[in-house]
Motif scaffolding. Structure first.
Motif, short mmCIF file in Angstrom:
data_model
loop_
_atom_site.label_atom_id
_atom_site.label_comp_id
_atom_site.label_asym_id
_atom_site.label_seq_id
_atom_site.Cartn_x
_atom_site.Cartn_y
_atom_site.Cartn_z
N LYS A 201 -7.25 -51.18 -9.92
CA LYS A 201 -7.49 -51.42 -11.34
C LYS A 201 -6.20 -51.84 -12.03
CE LYS A 201 -11.21 -48.03 -11.67
NZ LYS A 201 -12.34 -48.82 -12.03
N LEU A 202 -6.35 -52.71 -13.02
CA LEU A 202 -5.23 -53.17 -13.83
C LEU A 202 -5.66 -53.12 -15.29
CD1 LEU A 202 -2.42 -54.59 -14.08
CD2 LEU A 202 -3.67 -56.76 -13.91
N GLY A 203 -4.89 -52.45 -16.12
CA GLY A 203 -5.18 -52.42 -17.54
C GLY A 203 -4.67 -53.67 -18.23
N LEU A 204 -5.46 -54.20 -19.13
CA LEU A 204 -5.04 -55.30 -20.01
C LEU A 204 -5.20 -54.77 -21.43
CD1 LEU A 204 -6.73 -58.35 -18.26
CD2 LEU A 204 -4.34 -57.64 -18.15
N ILE A 205 -4.07 -54.61 -22.12
CA ILE A 205 -4.06 -53.86 -23.38
C ILE A 205 -3.37 -54.66 -24.48
CG2 ILE A 205 -3.11 -51.79 -24.49
CD1 ILE A 205 -3.29 -50.46 -21.65
N ILE A 206 -3.99 -54.65 -25.66
CA ILE A 206 -3.32 -55.06 -26.89
C ILE A 206 -3.11 -53.75 -27.63
CG2 ILE A 206 -3.42 -56.39 -29.02
CD1 ILE A 206 -5.44 -58.26 -27.57
N GLU A 207 -1.88 -53.32 -27.70
CA GLU A 207 -1.56 -51.97 -28.15
C GLU A 207 -2.22 -51.60 -29.48
OE1 GLU A 207 2.18 -49.44 -26.89
OE2 GLU A 207 2.67 -51.15 -28.14
N GLY A 208 -2.93 -50.46 -29.46
CA GLY A 208 -3.58 -49.94 -30.65
C GLY A 208 -4.85 -50.67 -31.04
N ASP A 209 -5.29 -51.65 -30.23
CA ASP A 209 -6.38 -52.52 -30.66
C ASP A 209 -7.43 -52.78 -29.59
OD1 ASP A 209 -7.61 -54.03 -32.62
OD2 ASP A 209 -6.29 -55.75 -32.40
N TYR A 210 -7.01 -53.04 -28.38
CA TYR A 210 -7.94 -53.43 -27.32
C TYR A 210 -7.45 -52.86 -26.00
CZ TYR A 210 -10.44 -56.51 -24.04
OH TYR A 210 -11.21 -57.00 -23.02
N TYR A 211 -8.34 -52.13 -25.33
CA TYR A 211 -8.01 -51.51 -24.05
C TYR A 211 -9.09 -51.88 -23.04
CZ TYR A 211 -4.85 -48.77 -26.92
OH TYR A 211 -3.86 -48.40 -27.79
#
Length: 192
Positions: A84-94
């Motif tokens: 698994k790999l997380g793709l994150i926009i901090e505080g907004d999209y996880y």
């Protein structure tokens, strides 16, 4: 000595590998149609979590067969099966992307044990996706961070030649019109 220079001196390839890796993650080279680029920019800045997830799923569904045409990427995908790999926009999209031999699964959420690519905010993510800035600079300025980098390096190190291959990037360029048409259709369907 700067981090970029140290990477290059050590033979890792510095900007070359990081840019190609980012191109693989974002799944397309620079958008050639300015109107489409602007529509995508608005979508990235305004789309809700479900819309961002839907777009990620659609692009990965479309890109998976293209990626699997390449023998090196097929090997990489097989070695990453179940990871698994997380793709994150901090505080907004996880979101979490799970690698499969035949493609990817994408779901909302996070897993603290999974490595992740983290954009500081939507503006940074937009600029990186739309190639409005040097991805390596965004990494060095920590506007894009990689959590779990040593693990990610272990995952891809046997396939570093695949990531460095110009042929793979050229393949994406040859399919640019198809990729942009798919993006345009998806954006139209969701009202952007």
């Amino acid at each position: 000595m700067g981090a970029k220079r140290r990477l290059t001196r050590k033979g890792v390839g510095g900007n070359d590998v990081m840019v190609r890796f980012w191109d693989l993650v974002t799944l397309y080279p620079r958008i050639s149609d300015r109107e489409l680029e602007e529509r995508l920019s608005v979508f990235i800045m305004e789309g809700d979590e479900e819309e961002l997830l839907g777009m990620a799923r659609e692009l990965l569904e479309f890109a998976s067969p293209l990626m699997l045409e390449d023998e090196g990427l097929r090997g990489l995908m097989a070695s990453l099966e179940g990871k698994k790999l997380g793709l994150i926009i901090e505080g907004d999209y996880y979101s979490l992307v799970t690698f499969r031999r035949g493609g990817f699964e994408v779901e909302l959420g996070s897993d603290e044990t999974a490595p992740a690519l983290i954009a500081a905010d939507r503006g940074v993510y937009r600029d990186a996706v739309l190639k409005r800035g040097d991805p390596m600079r965004l990494f060095l300025e920590r506007k894009i961070r990689v959590c779990g980098l040593p693990r990610m390096i272990r995952w891809v190190l046997p396939y570093i030649k695949v990531l460095r291959s110009r042929a793979l990037y050229e393949k994406y360029l040859s399919r640019q019109a198809e990729i942009e048409a798919r993006l345009e259709d998806a954006l139209t369907r969701i009202g952007y």
